[in-house]
Motif scaffolding. Sequence first.
Motif, PDB file in Angstrom:
ATOM      1  N   LEU A   8      -0.291  -8.460 -30.029  1.00 47.30           N
ATOM      2  CA  LEU A   8      -0.223  -7.055 -30.413  1.00 47.30           C
ATOM      3  C   LEU A   8      -0.311  -6.135 -29.188  1.00 47.30           C
ATOM      4  O   LEU A   8      -0.849  -6.536 -28.146  1.00 47.30           O
ATOM      5  CB  LEU A   8      -1.356  -6.719 -31.382  1.00 47.30           C
ATOM      6  CG  LEU A   8      -1.198  -7.273 -32.788  1.00 47.30           C
ATOM      7  CD1 LEU A   8      -2.492  -7.078 -33.586  1.00 47.30           C
ATOM      8  CD2 LEU A   8      -0.016  -6.616 -33.506  1.00 47.30           C
ATOM      9  N   PRO A   9       0.197  -4.908 -29.308  1.00 54.03           N
ATOM     10  CA  PRO A   9       0.054  -3.948 -28.213  1.00 54.03           C
ATOM     11  C   PRO A   9      -1.423  -3.758 -27.847  1.00 54.03           C
ATOM     12  O   PRO A   9      -2.295  -3.729 -28.721  1.00 54.03           O
ATOM     13  CB  PRO A   9       0.642  -2.653 -28.793  1.00 54.03           C
ATOM     14  CG  PRO A   9       1.610  -3.122 -29.841  1.00 54.03           C
ATOM     15  CD  PRO A   9       0.976  -4.352 -30.432  1.00 54.03           C
ATOM     16  N   GLY A  10      -1.692  -3.652 -26.553  1.00 57.00           N
ATOM     17  CA  GLY A  10      -3.040  -3.381 -26.080  1.00 57.00           C
ATOM     18  C   GLY A  10      -3.923  -4.604 -25.901  1.00 57.00           C
ATOM     19  O   GLY A  10      -5.092  -4.470 -25.553  1.00 57.00           O
ATOM     20  N   THR A  11      -3.382  -5.796 -26.096  1.00 55.81           N
ATOM     21  CA  THR A  11      -4.207  -7.002 -25.927  1.00 55.81           C
ATOM     22  C   THR A  11      -4.281  -7.450 -24.475  1.00 55.81           C
ATOM     23  O   THR A  11      -5.154  -8.238 -24.118  1.00 55.81           O
ATOM     24  CB  THR A  11      -3.673  -8.167 -26.781  1.00 55.81           C
ATOM     25  OG1 THR A  11      -2.307  -8.420 -26.434  1.00 55.81           O
ATOM     26  CG2 THR A  11      -3.801  -7.856 -28.272  1.00 55.81           C
ATOM     27  N   GLY A  12      -3.354  -6.988 -23.635  1.00 54.87           N
ATOM     28  CA  GLY A  12      -3.348  -7.362 -22.227  1.00 54.87           C
ATOM     29  C   GLY A  12      -2.231  -8.308 -21.848  1.00 54.87           C
ATOM     30  O   GLY A  12      -2.224  -8.874 -20.760  1.00 54.87           O
ATOM     31  N   LYS A  13      -1.237  -8.448 -22.717  1.00 55.65           N
ATOM     32  CA  LYS A  13      -0.172  -9.429 -22.445  1.00 55.65           C
ATOM     33  C   LYS A  13       0.699  -9.041 -21.253  1.00 55.65           C
ATOM     34  O   LYS A  13       1.070  -9.919 -20.470  1.00 55.65           O
ATOM     35  CB  LYS A  13       0.661  -9.713 -23.691  1.00 55.65           C
ATOM     36  CG  LYS A  13       1.459  -8.571 -24.211  1.00 55.65           C
ATOM     37  CD  LYS A  13       2.077  -8.921 -25.559  1.00 55.65           C
ATOM     38  CE  LYS A  13       2.737  -7.706 -26.137  1.00 55.65           C
ATOM     39  NZ  LYS A  13       1.800  -6.592 -26.371  1.00 55.65           N
ATOM     40  N   THR A  14       1.010  -7.776 -21.060  1.00 61.35           N
ATOM     41  CA  THR A  14       1.832  -7.374 -19.914  1.00 61.35           C
ATOM     42  C   THR A  14       1.077  -7.609 -18.610  1.00 61.35           C
ATOM     43  O   THR A  14       1.632  -8.156 -17.655  1.00 61.35           O
ATOM     44  CB  THR A  14       2.254  -5.902 -20.027  1.00 61.35           C
ATOM     45  OG1 THR A  14       3.031  -5.732 -21.221  1.00 61.35           O
ATOM     46  CG2 THR A  14       3.081  -5.465 -18.823  1.00 61.35           C
ATOM     47  N   THR A  15      -0.181  -7.226 -18.573  1.00 59.35           N
ATOM     48  CA  THR A  15      -0.996  -7.444 -17.377  1.00 59.35           C
ATOM     49  C   THR A  15      -1.058  -8.927 -17.055  1.00 59.35           C
ATOM     50  O   THR A  15      -0.858  -9.337 -15.902  1.00 59.35           O
ATOM     51  CB  THR A  15      -2.413  -6.872 -17.578  1.00 59.35           C
ATOM     52  OG1 THR A  15      -2.302  -5.461 -17.819  1.00 59.35           O
ATOM     53  CG2 THR A  15      -3.295  -7.126 -16.370  1.00 59.35           C
ATOM     54  N   LEU A  16      -1.314  -9.749 -18.065  1.00 53.81           N
ATOM     55  CA  LEU A  16      -1.401 -11.193 -17.867  1.00 53.81           C
ATOM     56  C   LEU A  16      -0.065 -11.774 -17.426  1.00 53.81           C
ATOM     57  O   LEU A  16      -0.003 -12.587 -16.506  1.00 53.81           O
ATOM     58  CB  LEU A  16      -1.889 -11.868 -19.150  1.00 53.81           C
ATOM     59  CG  LEU A  16      -2.181 -13.355 -19.073  1.00 53.81           C
ATOM     60  CD1 LEU A  16      -3.228 -13.663 -18.014  1.00 53.81           C
ATOM     61  CD2 LEU A  16      -2.636 -13.863 -20.445  1.00 53.81           C
ATOM     62  N   ALA A  17       1.029 -11.339 -18.055  1.00 51.41           N
ATOM     63  CA  ALA A  17       2.361 -11.843 -17.683  1.00 51.41           C
ATOM     64  C   ALA A  17       2.701 -11.481 -16.235  1.00 51.41           C
ATOM     65  O   ALA A  17       3.242 -12.311 -15.498  1.00 51.41           O
ATOM     66  CB  ALA A  17       3.419 -11.291 -18.632  1.00 51.41           C
ATOM     67  N   ARG A  18       2.375 -10.276 -15.825  1.00 51.85           N
ATOM     68  CA  ARG A  18       2.646  -9.859 -14.437  1.00 51.85           C
ATOM     69  C   ARG A  18       1.834 -10.682 -13.443  1.00 51.85           C
ATOM     70  O   ARG A  18       2.355 -11.101 -12.402  1.00 51.85           O
ATOM     71  CB  ARG A  18       2.334  -8.379 -14.263  1.00 51.85           C
ATOM     72  CG  ARG A  18       3.356  -7.467 -14.877  1.00 51.85           C
ATOM     73  CD  ARG A  18       2.973  -6.028 -14.699  1.00 51.85           C
ATOM     74  NE  ARG A  18       4.018  -5.162 -15.218  1.00 51.85           N
ATOM     75  CZ  ARG A  18       3.823  -3.913 -15.587  1.00 51.85           C
ATOM     76  NH1 ARG A  18       2.624  -3.370 -15.480  1.00 51.85           N
ATOM     77  NH2 ARG A  18       4.820  -3.201 -16.044  1.00 51.85           N
ATOM     78  N   LEU A  19       0.570 -10.879 -13.742  1.00 51.08           N
ATOM     79  CA  LEU A  19      -0.279 -11.675 -12.851  1.00 51.08           C
ATOM     80  C   LEU A  19       0.235 -13.109 -12.751  1.00 51.08           C
ATOM     81  O   LEU A  19       0.301 -13.676 -11.660  1.00 51.08           O
ATOM     82  CB  LEU A  19      -1.727 -11.671 -13.338  1.00 51.08           C
ATOM     83  CG  LEU A  19      -2.505 -10.375 -13.186  1.00 51.08           C
ATOM     84  CD1 LEU A  19      -3.840 -10.458 -13.926  1.00 51.08           C
ATOM     85  CD2 LEU A  19      -2.722 -10.048 -11.716  1.00 51.08           C
ATOM     86  N   LEU A  20       0.591 -13.692 -13.889  1.00 49.26           N
ATOM     87  CA  LEU A  20       1.093 -15.062 -13.891  1.00 49.26           C
ATOM     88  C   LEU A  20       2.412 -15.164 -13.139  1.00 49.26           C
ATOM     89  O   LEU A  20       2.608 -16.080 -12.344  1.00 49.26           O
ATOM     90  CB  LEU A  20       1.253 -15.565 -15.329  1.00 49.26           C
ATOM     91  CG  LEU A  20       1.726 -17.008 -15.486  1.00 49.26           C
ATOM     92  CD1 LEU A  20       0.747 -17.986 -14.851  1.00 49.26           C
ATOM     93  CD2 LEU A  20       1.940 -17.327 -16.965  1.00 49.26           C
TER      94      LEU A  20
END
Length: 185
Positions: A8-20
């Motif tokens: 869901l939006p706001g869970t941190g998936k974009t941040t995590l995907a960028r870091l990975l």
Amino acid sequence: MLIVIGGLPGTGKTTLARLLAARIDAVHLRVDTIEQAIVRSGLARHPVGPAGYVIGYALAEEHLRQGLTVIAESVNPLAVTRDSWHSAGIQAAVPVVEVEVVCSDPDEHRDRVATRSIDIPHLPLPDWQHVLDRDYESWNREHLVIDTAGQEPQQSLALLLRHLDHTGLNPHDPNPGARRPAERG
């Protein structure tokens, strides 16, 4: 390999995907970016519908066939979207890992949704009520779950990397998935 990240939006998936992506030198495909490009082109308005996902599947398969690791990141709210990412990986003959990012603390999740900033110009961000009302089907096959509640992004990344190691599909391994199941873990 294809790493599909949803939540869901706001869970941190974009941040995590960028870091990975930075850590393993992978291509990061973000459906929000694709959809906003379609809107900027004048061909559609939000909500775009399936077009952003369909373009994402095609780009993922193309990059995978070139031997690149791809991180496909989107809400992935429906089984059909997750199945389509999975099919792109199968068509490219690469291992597929599915990751659902959650934030189990509703207060923290609500605060993230309310305070996040727009990183794609003119992308409309959902408010908390839209997140709560979103159609989001349960995942119907084995996948990794990363709970970002109460963690710094680097902690979530470390957890994801440990999970990938345990699957035997370490993206740092030049021959992912080559180990037999008895050798994993």
